[in-house]
Design a protein around this motif. Sequence first.
Motif, PDB file in Angstrom:
ATOM      1  N   ILE A   1       1.226   1.504  -7.097  1.00  0.00           N
ATOM      2  CA  ILE A   1       1.925   0.210  -7.156  1.00  0.00           C
ATOM      3  C   ILE A   1       2.824  -0.004  -5.933  1.00  0.00           C
ATOM      4  CG2 ILE A   1       3.660  -1.122  -8.456  1.00  0.00           C
ATOM      5  CD1 ILE A   1       2.313   0.278 -10.991  1.00  0.00           C
ATOM      6  N   PRO A   2       3.763   0.907  -5.627  1.00  0.00           N
ATOM      7  CA  PRO A   2       4.549   0.683  -4.408  1.00  0.00           C
ATOM      8  C   PRO A   2       3.701   0.750  -3.140  1.00  0.00           C
ATOM      9  CG  PRO A   2       5.056   2.839  -5.366  1.00  0.00           C
ATOM     10  CD  PRO A   2       4.244   2.083  -6.379  1.00  0.00           C
TER      11      PRO A   2
ATOM     12  N   SER B   1       1.731  -2.122   1.533  1.00  0.00           N
ATOM     13  CA  SER B   1       0.594  -2.491   2.375  1.00  0.00           C
ATOM     14  C   SER B   1       0.326  -3.985   2.412  1.00  0.00           C
ATOM     15  CB  SER B   1      -0.668  -1.764   1.886  1.00  0.00           C
ATOM     16  OG  SER B   1      -0.521  -0.368   1.990  1.00  0.00           O
ATOM     17  N   HIS B   2       0.508  -4.658   1.267  1.00  0.00           N
ATOM     18  CA  HIS B   2       0.082  -6.057   1.163  1.00  0.00           C
ATOM     19  C   HIS B   2       1.234  -7.056   1.149  1.00  0.00           C
ATOM     20  CE1 HIS B   2      -4.150  -5.060   0.505  1.00  0.00           C
ATOM     21  NE2 HIS B   2      -3.707  -4.039  -0.191  1.00  0.00           N
ATOM     22  N   GLN B   3       2.425  -6.596   0.802  1.00  0.00           N
ATOM     23  CA  GLN B   3       3.576  -7.502   0.773  1.00  0.00           C
ATOM     24  C   GLN B   3       4.659  -7.103   1.762  1.00  0.00           C
ATOM     25  OE1 GLN B   3       4.637  -7.330  -3.452  1.00  0.00           O
ATOM     26  NE2 GLN B   3       3.634  -9.302  -3.771  1.00  0.00           N
ATOM     27  N   GLN B   4       4.435  -5.997   2.483  1.00  0.00           N
ATOM     28  CA  GLN B   4       5.395  -5.498   3.456  1.00  0.00           C
ATOM     29  C   GLN B   4       6.788  -5.304   2.829  1.00  0.00           C
ATOM     30  OE1 GLN B   4       3.243  -8.337   4.577  1.00  0.00           O
ATOM     31  NE2 GLN B   4       1.937  -6.542   4.814  1.00  0.00           N
ATOM     32  N   VAL B   5       6.819  -4.761   1.614  1.00  0.00           N
ATOM     33  CA  VAL B   5       8.087  -4.480   0.931  1.00  0.00           C
ATOM     34  C   VAL B   5       8.631  -3.161   1.468  1.00  0.00           C
ATOM     35  CG1 VAL B   5       9.211  -4.050  -1.283  1.00  0.00           C
ATOM     36  CG2 VAL B   5       7.373  -5.751  -1.120  1.00  0.00           C
TER      37      VAL B   5
END
Length: 387
Positions: free
Chosen positions: A102-103, A108-112
């Motif tokens: 999940i993280p 990778s996809h939301q640049q969190v």
Amino acid sequence: MADIPPRDADKAPAAAGDPVEIARALVPVLAERAARFDESDEFVAENYELLKEAGLVEAGVPRELGGGGAEVRTLAEMLRLMAHACSSTALAFSMHTHQVAIPAWRWSHQQVAAVEPLLRRVAAEKLILLSSGGSDWIGGSGKATKVEGGYRVSARKAFTSGANAGDLLMTGAVVETAEGPDAVIHFAAPMKASEVNIVETWRALGMRGTGSNDVVIDNLFVPDAGVSFTRRAGEWHPVFQIIATTAFPLIYAVYLGVAESARDIALDMAKKRHPSAALLDLAGRMETSLRGAQLAHRWMLDTVERNSPSAESVNDVMIGRALVAKHAIATVELAMELAGGAGFYRDNGLERRFRDIQGARFHPLQPGPQAQYAGALALGHSVAHIF
């Protein structure tokens, strides 16, 4: 393909490599131990050590952060293969695996950026992450009281698979508010904190080696900086759409593996008998049911790979979850019939799979809420409070 170690091997293969092939190489070792863990209700601690040595703990961490960079489809295949050998090891490890995936997806996809320190620690320290499962579903559980600089949390989290091996419990607690809906804070509780204790409750029908004990949190201080996000209790949040979309294809890969292994055992037993019409009928219905589970699980993985978590992706994954559960359970039931009376003997391993597959019934979304969720979306109604 990785070499298969001898059946009495107690060493894991080298850490580098494809997690699917590493899992394949571990299968004989896991299978050798499975009955002992089941019969003794003993947590599969030895197997966790193998998984650590093999590099599977960090398999889902992006390569840039020190991990193996495996995507959800690869991780699901890893877990499916494990489940052929030891259902309990696979299910317990699926909880760690999805808490990493999940993280990793958010990074990778939301640049969190906020998830990066956790992922780096998983890779560097081989941390085991725990999920408290249904205890922390949409409604939340436990109590968090606001104090200076943070919160004081007390809670009891059931079904914490792998609790005895865990380093961090990824959990939440409800903050009661007088003026409106209650909130839920999410945080990581260190399992070695004096305020966090394991209560040995796990004596269950199946999945006996998962060590899914209760974790009791007693007045743990969680600083404001330790809260990863806050949401409304009893309402779907975008992060939970990511969680649901990502986690359940991994968890249900395990149940698919259990069904497949039951089918294999039953066929080996049935091949020794005369191929009567009744025998062929049972075998054919078992094969058809298993194919239904496999196709539904493939649908779940396809949904993940759209990389667009939403109410719709949750619906697609949960429809897949319902179909995998239905057909996997039916497959094992038919395998028991096909095997005949010999399937009742523990030594054959089929009755253990029959017990283990029952766990597929209990993860969210269970049949009532899942059908309501799907129906509401189909009719154009809100699903915000259906869980």
